[in-house]
Design a protein around this motif. Sequence first.
Motif, PDB file in Angstrom:
ATOM      1  N   SER A 182       0.839  -1.203   0.000  1.00  0.00           N
ATOM      2  CA  SER A 182       0.000   0.000   0.000  1.00  0.00           C
ATOM      3  C   SER A 182       0.871   1.249   0.000  1.00  0.00           C
ATOM      4  O   SER A 182       0.580   2.234  -0.701  1.00  0.00           O
ATOM      5  N   TYR A 185       2.126   1.693  -3.507  1.00  0.00           N
ATOM      6  CA  TYR A 185       1.153   2.249  -4.435  1.00  0.00           C
ATOM      7  C   TYR A 185       0.948   3.743  -4.207  1.00  0.00           C
ATOM      8  O   TYR A 185       0.740   4.511  -5.156  1.00  0.00           O
ATOM      9  N   VAL A 188       3.820   5.352  -5.926  1.00  0.00           N
ATOM     10  CA  VAL A 188       3.633   5.315  -7.375  1.00  0.00           C
ATOM     11  C   VAL A 188       2.593   6.348  -7.817  1.00  0.00           C
ATOM     12  O   VAL A 188       2.744   6.994  -8.864  1.00  0.00           O
ATOM     13  N   ALA A 189       1.540   6.533  -6.999  1.00  0.00           N
ATOM     14  CA  ALA A 189       0.516   7.521  -7.329  1.00  0.00           C
ATOM     15  C   ALA A 189       1.125   8.918  -7.373  1.00  0.00           C
ATOM     16  O   ALA A 189       0.866   9.703  -8.304  1.00  0.00           O
TER      17      ALA A 189
END
Length: 297
Positions: A182, A185, A188-189
Motif C-alpha cells: 500500500s 502504491y 507510485v501515485a
Amino acid sequence: MTDHTASDVVTPSLTLLGLGAMGTAFARAWLAAGYSLTVWNRTPGRAGALVAEGAVLAAGAADAVAANALTVTCLLDDASVGEALAGADLTGKDLVDLTTGTPSEARARAAWAEARGARFLSGGIMAVPPMIGVPEAGGYVLYSGSPELFEAHRTALAVPAGTRFTGENPGHAALQDVALLSGMYGMVAGAAHAFALVRGEKDISPSEFAPLLAEWVVAMSAMIPQIGRQLESGDYESGVASGLAMQVAGVQSFLDTAHEQNVSPELLTPVFNLMKRRAQDGHEREGFAGLVGLLGP
C-alpha cells in the motif's frame, strides 16, 4: 577417521505446488542450489522446462505432498490452496503458503492445516520474479506462524530470497505484505502525478527528471520512522517542521498547477482532503501522523 562417501551426503528436498511466474522463479532458485524438488501444477505443461532442469513432476498434488516433509504452495488464491490440498495427507507435514491473501485467510488456513496434523507458515513475498535467487536485488519474504517450522526450514526458505519472521500470528505476514505494498502504491501515485505535470513541457525530459524525483522521495522517506514514533507516543507535534496548517495553505497551488498543465488532481485530492479535515479539527501544528486516525482505529 571416518570415510564419508558421496552416498552419505543427504540432498535437501522439498515440494512446490504452483508454477506461475513467481513459483517458477522459486523453483529455479532451489534447483540451482542443489535441492531435490518435486513440483505440481494444475496445468502440467508448465513444468516441462523445470523437469528438464532436474525437477520431478508429481502426478497429483497429493503425490507431491507425500514426496517430502516440506511443501510450499504458491498458487492463485487461498481457494486454490484448499482445492489443491483437499486430497493430501498432511499428517506430520510442514506447509508454507506463499499465496497472496488476506490476514483472515492466512489465520483460517493455519487452523485448517493444524487440524489436519500439519505445521503452518504463511508468507508474504516482497519481491518480483526477477529478484528471486538474486540476493543483491534485496527481495525478501515475510513469514508468520509456526516458529518451529521456520527454524527447521530456515536454510531452505532463505535460498530464493531473504527471510523475515514476523511472529506467531499467521495473519501478520499477509497484513504487513499488503501494508508495505500500500505504501508502494501511494508512492507510485505521487510519482505518476509528478510525471504527468512535467510530461507536457518540451524541455523537461521524463528520463532526466526521474533522478530528481527519486532523490526527493528517498529524502522525504525519513519522515516515515518519525510517524511511527509519533503514533506510539501519541505526540503528533514534536519534531514537525511543516505542520498541517502550512501544508494546507499550499494546496491551492498544487491544484492550480495541475489545472494549468491539464492534469487531473485525482491522485492527490484524497490526501489533501484528509489534511484539510485534520487541520480544521484543531490539529494545525501536527504532521501527517494524525491522518492515520482518520482512516481507521
